[in-house]
Write an enzyme that holds these catalytic residues in place. Structure first.
Site, PDB file in Angstrom:
ATOM      1  N   HIS A  65       0.937  -1.050  -0.069  1.00  0.00           N
ATOM      2  CA  HIS A  65      -0.084   0.256  -0.435  1.00  0.00           C
ATOM      3  C   HIS A  65       1.239   1.679  -0.116  1.00  0.00           C
ATOM      4  CE1 HIS A  65      -3.410  -2.627   1.853  1.00  0.00           C
ATOM      5  NE2 HIS A  65      -3.883  -2.302   0.221  1.00  0.00           N
ATOM      6  N   CYS A 118       5.499  11.261  -8.478  1.00  0.00           N
ATOM      7  CA  CYS A 118       4.676  12.567  -9.450  1.00  0.00           C
ATOM      8  C   CYS A 118       3.410  11.351 -10.143  1.00  0.00           C
ATOM      9  CB  CYS A 118       5.863  12.682  -9.978  1.00  0.00           C
ATOM     10  SG  CYS A 118       5.132  14.181 -11.630  1.00  0.00           S
ATOM     11  N   LEU A 173      -5.618  -9.650  17.527  1.00  0.00           N
ATOM     12  CA  LEU A 173      -5.874  -9.896  18.651  1.00  0.00           C
ATOM     13  C   LEU A 173      -7.155  -9.780  18.967  1.00  0.00           C
ATOM     14  CD1 LEU A 173      -5.172  -7.789  21.492  1.00  0.00           C
ATOM     15  CD2 LEU A 173      -6.614  -5.457  20.375  1.00  0.00           C
ATOM     16  N   ALA A 175      -0.066  -8.111  19.520  1.00  0.00           N
ATOM     17  CA  ALA A 175       1.344  -8.404  18.644  1.00  0.00           C
ATOM     18  C   ALA A 175       2.504  -8.786  19.168  1.00  0.00           C
ATOM     19  CB  ALA A 175       0.964  -6.802  17.498  1.00  0.00           C
TER      20      ALA A 175
HETATM   21  P1  NAD Z   1      -7.344  -2.715  10.037  1.00  0.00           P
HETATM   22  O1  NAD Z   1      -7.068  -1.471  11.219  1.00  0.00           O
HETATM   23  O2  NAD Z   1      -8.178  -2.572   9.528  1.00  0.00           O
HETATM   24  O3  NAD Z   1      -7.333  -3.508  11.373  1.00  0.00           O
HETATM   25  C1  NAD Z   1      -6.674  -3.674  11.938  1.00  0.00           C
HETATM   26  C2  NAD Z   1      -6.233  -4.523  12.837  1.00  0.00           C
HETATM   27  O4  NAD Z   1      -5.529  -5.402  14.390  1.00  0.00           O
HETATM   28  C3  NAD Z   1      -7.290  -5.566  13.909  1.00  0.00           C
HETATM   29  O5  NAD Z   1      -7.888  -6.552  13.660  1.00  0.00           O
HETATM   30  C4  NAD Z   1      -6.946  -5.539  15.130  1.00  0.00           C
HETATM   31  O6  NAD Z   1      -8.104  -5.935  15.831  1.00  0.00           O
HETATM   32  C5  NAD Z   1      -6.362  -5.679  15.210  1.00  0.00           C
HETATM   33  N1  NAD Z   1      -5.017  -5.459  16.365  1.00  0.00           N
HETATM   34  C6  NAD Z   1      -5.272  -4.495  17.127  1.00  0.00           C
HETATM   35  N2  NAD Z   1      -4.270  -4.058  18.069  1.00  0.00           N
HETATM   36  C7  NAD Z   1      -3.537  -4.854  17.954  1.00  0.00           C
HETATM   37  C8  NAD Z   1      -2.119  -5.174  19.019  1.00  0.00           C
HETATM   38  N3  NAD Z   1      -1.933  -4.862  19.234  1.00  0.00           N
HETATM   39  N4  NAD Z   1      -1.813  -6.865  18.396  1.00  0.00           N
HETATM   40  C9  NAD Z   1      -2.244  -7.684  17.390  1.00  0.00           C
HETATM   41  N5  NAD Z   1      -3.061  -7.069  16.737  1.00  0.00           N
HETATM   42  C10 NAD Z   1      -4.402  -5.636  16.734  1.00  0.00           C
HETATM   43  O7  NAD Z   1      -6.506  -2.761   9.751  1.00  0.00           O
HETATM   44  P2  NAD Z   1      -5.458  -3.127   8.162  1.00  0.00           P
HETATM   45  O8  NAD Z   1      -5.928  -4.331   8.286  1.00  0.00           O
HETATM   46  O9  NAD Z   1      -4.276  -3.190   8.535  1.00  0.00           O
HETATM   47  O10 NAD Z   1      -6.227  -2.159   7.316  1.00  0.00           O
HETATM   48  C11 NAD Z   1      -5.739  -2.554   5.929  1.00  0.00           C
HETATM   49  C12 NAD Z   1      -5.537  -2.071   4.538  1.00  0.00           C
HETATM   50  O11 NAD Z   1      -7.189  -1.268   4.842  1.00  0.00           O
HETATM   51  C13 NAD Z   1      -4.625  -0.521   5.724  1.00  0.00           C
HETATM   52  O12 NAD Z   1      -3.861  -0.452   4.541  1.00  0.00           O
HETATM   53  C14 NAD Z   1      -5.768   0.677   5.172  1.00  0.00           C
HETATM   54  O13 NAD Z   1      -5.387   0.983   3.999  1.00  0.00           O
HETATM   55  C15 NAD Z   1      -7.181   0.629   4.624  1.00  0.00           C
HETATM   56  N6  NAD Z   1      -7.936   0.355   5.490  1.00  0.00           N
HETATM   57  C16 NAD Z   1      -8.480   1.761   5.974  1.00  0.00           C
HETATM   58  C17 NAD Z   1      -9.515   1.844   7.026  1.00  0.00           C
HETATM   59  C18 NAD Z   1     -10.178   3.545   6.974  1.00  0.00           C
HETATM   60  O14 NAD Z   1      -9.277   3.981   6.057  1.00  0.00           O
HETATM   61  N7  NAD Z   1     -11.223   3.280   7.628  1.00  0.00           N
HETATM   62  C19 NAD Z   1     -10.776   1.286   7.336  1.00  0.00           C
HETATM   63  C20 NAD Z   1     -10.005  -0.834   7.509  1.00  0.00           C
HETATM   64  C21 NAD Z   1      -8.891  -0.551   6.364  1.00  0.00           C
HETATM   65 ZN    ZN Z   2       7.312  14.437 -12.238  1.00  0.00          ZN
END
Ligand code: NAD
Ligand code: ZN
Length: 233
Positions: free
Chosen positions: A107, A115, A200, A217
């Protein structure tokens, strides 16, 4: 026995470094609408707002420190006899700061600029502005080098190859809500890999994994790394 390990990481791996996940109450994403700050349309409507958003995230990410989960994954790469690849959805650079070398940012990266006119890439300044010029073509069309909703993640062909080749596929700290990353587990299952989730709470794709460890984690990842190194080396 040497194993080829592919690890998918998400926001949960950086949560304990103080970088909020997308669902955290009070987290950065709850204050912004993702359609405004994480889509090409949002950038076209109001690029200044998008730069403000990523400038703030860049400041936070620079202040953050890698945690025990990042450190354990870096140790795994050094000490494991087989291959270890981290495919991350995170735009921070905490895996690299912990010492991991094989890290693919599907990502994009907060600390890189792109650019939109000529696709040149360079290290982002701390604060990006609308009137910044591209160092290559001089267009005022610079943007953070992050992949927005509606855009195609980076290195997908290579990632699929490596997932198909994996003996062990491990997903860490990701909600399984965003594709294509959420589909990697099924590809790994189909190719005969062992699949494992460290999170988590059970993710949206939890039932697809052969094995799951729930917890923070910084606790479950170092424990799992200790096990892998004891088992396979
Ligand atoms: P996410 O925030 O959707 O999920 C995070 C996960 O981490 C959850 O399942 C949670 O239970 C877990 N978690 C939280 N704290 C933790 C800890 N201390 N130890 C272990 N696990 C823990 O994030 P994601 O899955 O990385 O999202 C994927 C992509 O989706 C991202 O790159 C982002 O670009 C995008 N995204 C964006 C939005 C938004 O813009 N609102 C929402 C979701 C995902
Ligand atoms: Zn350029």
């Amino acid at each position: 026995m040497s194993k080829n390990i592919v690890i998918l990481t998400g926001a949960g791996v950086s949560a304990e470094s103080g970088l909020g996940t997308f669902r955290d109450a009070g987290g950065v994403w709850t204050k912004y609408d993702l359609n405004d700050v994480a889509t090409p349309e949002g950038f076209a409507r109001n690029p200044g707002r998008v730069h403000d958003f990523y400038n703030a995230r860049r400041v936070n990410a620079r202040k953050a420190r890698a945690n025990a989960a990042h450190a354990a994954l870096a140790r795994l790469e050094v000490e494991h006899q087989g291959q270890v690849l981290i495919v991350t959805q995170n735009v921070d650079n905490l895996h690299e700061r912990a010492g991991s070398k094989a890290v693919w940012h599907m990502h994009g990266e907060l600390f890189r600029a792109l650019c939109a006119a000529c696709e040149a890439r360079w290290d982002a300044p701390d604060q990006m502005h609308l009137d910044d010029e591209c160092p290559e073509c001089r267009a005022k069309a610079t943007r953070p080098d992050v992949v927005w909703f509606g855009e195609i993640p980076y290195r997908m062909d290579e990632i699929y190859e490596r997932v198909l080749d994996a003996d062990l596929f491990v997903s860490i700290g990701t909600s399984g809500s965003v594709y294509p990353a959420a589909g990697f587990v099924e590809i790994a299952n189909g190719a005969g890999a062992h699949t494992m989730e460290l999170n988590l709470e059970p993710s949206e794709t939890a039932t697809a994994f052969a094995e799951s460890r729930l917890g923070k984690a910084t606790e479950v990842v170092p424990n799992w790394v200790d096990e892998v190194l004891a088992d396979t080396n």
